[in-house]
Design a protein around this motif. Structure first.
Motif, mmCIF file in Angstrom:
data_model
loop_
_atom_site.group_PDB
_atom_site.id
_atom_site.type_symbol
_atom_site.label_atom_id
_atom_site.label_comp_id
_atom_site.label_asym_id
_atom_site.label_seq_id
_atom_site.Cartn_x
_atom_site.Cartn_y
_atom_site.Cartn_z
ATOM 1 N N GLN A 23 -0.578 -3.557 -15.078
ATOM 2 C CA GLN A 23 0.431 -2.858 -13.959
ATOM 3 C C GLN A 23 -1.243 -3.230 -12.651
ATOM 4 O O GLN A 23 -2.135 -3.373 -12.974
ATOM 5 C CB GLN A 23 -0.245 -0.858 -13.725
ATOM 6 N N LYS A 24 -0.437 -2.784 -11.161
ATOM 7 C CA LYS A 24 -1.375 -3.161 -10.126
ATOM 8 C C LYS A 24 -2.688 -2.591 -10.525
ATOM 9 O O LYS A 24 -2.314 -0.849 -10.898
ATOM 10 C CB LYS A 24 -0.670 -2.900 -8.529
ATOM 11 N N PRO A 25 -3.519 -2.501 -9.777
ATOM 12 C CA PRO A 25 -4.543 -1.100 -9.731
ATOM 13 C C PRO A 25 -4.082 -0.213 -9.010
ATOM 14 O O PRO A 25 -3.998 -0.275 -7.678
ATOM 15 C CB PRO A 25 -5.814 -2.544 -8.767
ATOM 16 N N LYS A 26 -5.118 0.708 -9.187
ATOM 17 C CA LYS A 26 -4.839 2.415 -8.129
ATOM 18 C C LYS A 26 -5.581 1.918 -6.598
ATOM 19 O O LYS A 26 -6.236 1.674 -6.988
ATOM 20 C CB LYS A 26 -4.943 3.292 -9.040
ATOM 21 N N TYR A 27 -4.804 2.630 -6.223
ATOM 22 C CA TYR A 27 -5.975 2.177 -3.939
ATOM 23 C C TYR A 27 -5.720 3.510 -4.244
ATOM 24 O O TYR A 27 -4.389 4.317 -3.975
ATOM 25 C CB TYR A 27 -5.096 1.058 -3.330
ATOM 26 N N PHE A 28 -5.876 3.926 -2.852
ATOM 27 C CA PHE A 28 -6.206 4.920 -2.508
ATOM 28 C C PHE A 28 -5.680 4.857 -0.529
ATOM 29 O O PHE A 28 -6.859 4.401 -0.249
ATOM 30 C CB PHE A 28 -7.602 6.225 -2.296
ATOM 31 N N TYR A 29 -4.869 4.575 -0.608
ATOM 32 C CA TYR A 29 -4.716 3.975 1.168
ATOM 33 C C TYR A 29 -5.886 5.685 2.198
ATOM 34 O O TYR A 29 -5.166 6.780 2.035
ATOM 35 C CB TYR A 29 -3.446 4.820 0.748
ATOM 36 N N ALA A 98 -17.395 2.482 9.519
ATOM 37 C CA ALA A 98 -17.435 4.259 10.320
ATOM 38 C C ALA A 98 -16.387 5.103 9.051
ATOM 39 O O ALA A 98 -16.754 6.181 8.557
ATOM 40 C CB ALA A 98 -17.489 4.392 11.617
ATOM 41 N N TYR A 99 -15.333 4.748 8.670
ATOM 42 C CA TYR A 99 -14.448 5.195 8.069
ATOM 43 C C TYR A 99 -14.034 5.633 7.249
ATOM 44 O O TYR A 99 -13.033 5.426 6.124
ATOM 45 C CB TYR A 99 -12.963 5.649 9.007
ATOM 46 N N GLU A 100 -15.228 4.367 6.383
ATOM 47 C CA GLU A 100 -15.341 3.917 4.614
ATOM 48 C C GLU A 100 -13.684 3.683 4.280
ATOM 49 O O GLU A 100 -13.179 4.063 3.452
ATOM 50 C CB GLU A 100 -15.274 5.223 3.908
ATOM 51 N N MET A 101 -13.364 2.360 5.292
ATOM 52 C CA MET A 101 -11.964 1.738 4.901
ATOM 53 C C MET A 101 -12.477 0.164 4.761
ATOM 54 O O MET A 101 -13.009 -0.007 5.252
ATOM 55 C CB MET A 101 -10.877 1.918 6.369
ATOM 56 N N GLU A 102 -11.336 -0.577 4.256
ATOM 57 C CA GLU A 102 -11.223 -2.024 4.042
ATOM 58 C C GLU A 102 -9.873 -2.534 3.774
ATOM 59 O O GLU A 102 -9.017 -1.792 3.607
ATOM 60 C CB GLU A 102 -12.821 -2.619 2.974
ATOM 61 N N VAL A 103 -9.761 -3.667 4.377
ATOM 62 C CA VAL A 103 -8.676 -4.593 4.404
ATOM 63 C C VAL A 103 -8.507 -4.925 2.992
ATOM 64 O O VAL A 103 -9.600 -6.083 2.784
ATOM 65 C CB VAL A 103 -8.634 -4.814 5.579
ATOM 66 N N VAL A 104 -7.086 -5.200 2.437
ATOM 67 C CA VAL A 104 -7.664 -6.061 1.709
ATOM 68 C C VAL A 104 -6.296 -7.079 0.959
ATOM 69 O O VAL A 104 -5.063 -5.666 1.666
ATOM 70 C CB VAL A 104 -8.414 -5.464 -0.368
ATOM 71 N N ASP A 105 -5.894 -7.782 0.151
ATOM 72 C CA ASP A 105 -5.126 -8.628 -0.419
ATOM 73 C C ASP A 105 -4.315 -7.075 -1.198
ATOM 74 O O ASP A 105 -4.647 -6.229 -1.943
ATOM 75 C CB ASP A 105 -4.848 -9.607 -1.102
ATOM 76 N N SER A 106 -3.098 -6.742 -0.803
ATOM 77 C CA SER A 106 -2.050 -6.064 -1.461
ATOM 78 C C SER A 106 -1.691 -6.877 -3.113
ATOM 79 O O SER A 106 -1.517 -5.974 -3.798
ATOM 80 C CB SER A 106 -0.848 -5.453 -0.911
ATOM 81 N N LYS A 107 -1.550 -7.979 -3.528
ATOM 82 C CA LYS A 107 -1.809 -7.812 -4.907
ATOM 83 C C LYS A 107 -2.403 -7.908 -5.290
ATOM 84 O O LYS A 107 -3.152 -7.847 -6.599
ATOM 85 C CB LYS A 107 -1.156 -9.857 -4.662
ATOM 86 N N ASN A 108 -4.112 -8.614 -5.544
ATOM 87 C CA ASN A 108 -5.115 -8.318 -5.995
ATOM 88 C C ASN A 108 -6.130 -7.698 -5.624
ATOM 89 O O ASN A 108 -7.499 -7.726 -7.017
ATOM 90 C CB ASN A 108 -5.540 -9.655 -6.387
ATOM 91 N N GLY A 109 -6.678 -6.582 -4.663
ATOM 92 C CA GLY A 109 -7.351 -6.305 -4.054
ATOM 93 C C GLY A 109 -8.968 -6.934 -3.574
ATOM 94 O O GLY A 109 -9.362 -5.903 -3.241
#
Length: 160
Positions: A23-29, A98-109
């Motif tokens: 299963q894909k890793p669980k993300y918090f969008y 500043a808002y604790e976000m990051e941009v990741v690849d949607s397949k492998n994170g």
């Protein structure tokens, strides 16, 4: 006969286990409002200084800057270059940090590469011009905007 039943039961258990582990890793969008706030922060921290330097240091003032067609294009290109470097190296810009976000690849994170970050920025420019793709996260469960779909990325809450 009994051997075949036992073998099929083991195969089913093995198949169930494979489904659980693949299963894909669980993300918090990241929320839409935090994405907007991060974008505005990036505009003030990165783009505004670029515009100021271009208008008042390189050119003779705002009138010359506004009269030029090349200056805004070069300023936006420089902003895109800096944006792509930050995303490829750190996975986030100052606003996203500043808002604790990051941009990741949607397949492998994983963090995305430089050319994919450039593609995402160019897609964002076209998406922002239409405004339709910017409001797409309000209607999707994974909160992807059009430029995220085109670049195959996610904006997620930063891992701690």
């Amino acid at each position: 006969m009994i051997f075949a039943i036992i073998l099929s039961m083991r195969f089913r258990n093995l198949k169930k286990h494979q489904k659980k582990t693949s299963q894909k890793p669980k993300y918090f969008y990241a929320s839409f409002t935090n994405r907007i706030k991060a974008f505005i922060t990036d505009l003030f921290m990165i783009y505004a200084p670029i515009l100021y330097i271009c208008a008042y240091v390189i050119m003779d003032g705002k009138d010359d800057f506004q009269a030029s067609q090349l200056a805004p294009l070069l300023s936006t290109a420089l902003y895109g270059f800096i944006y792509a470097i930050l995303l490829s190296k750190f996975g986030q810009t100052p606003g996203k940090k500043a808002y604790e976000m990051e941009v990741v690849d949607s397949k492998n994170g994983e963090h995305i590469g430089f050319f994919r970050a450039i593609l995402r920025f160019v897609a964002f420019l076209f998406t922002a011009a239409t405004l339709l793709g910017l409001f797409l996260p309000l209607y999707r469960k994974d909160r992807k905007a059009l430029h995220d779909i085109l670049a195959n990325t996610l904006v997620v809450v930063e891992k701690k």
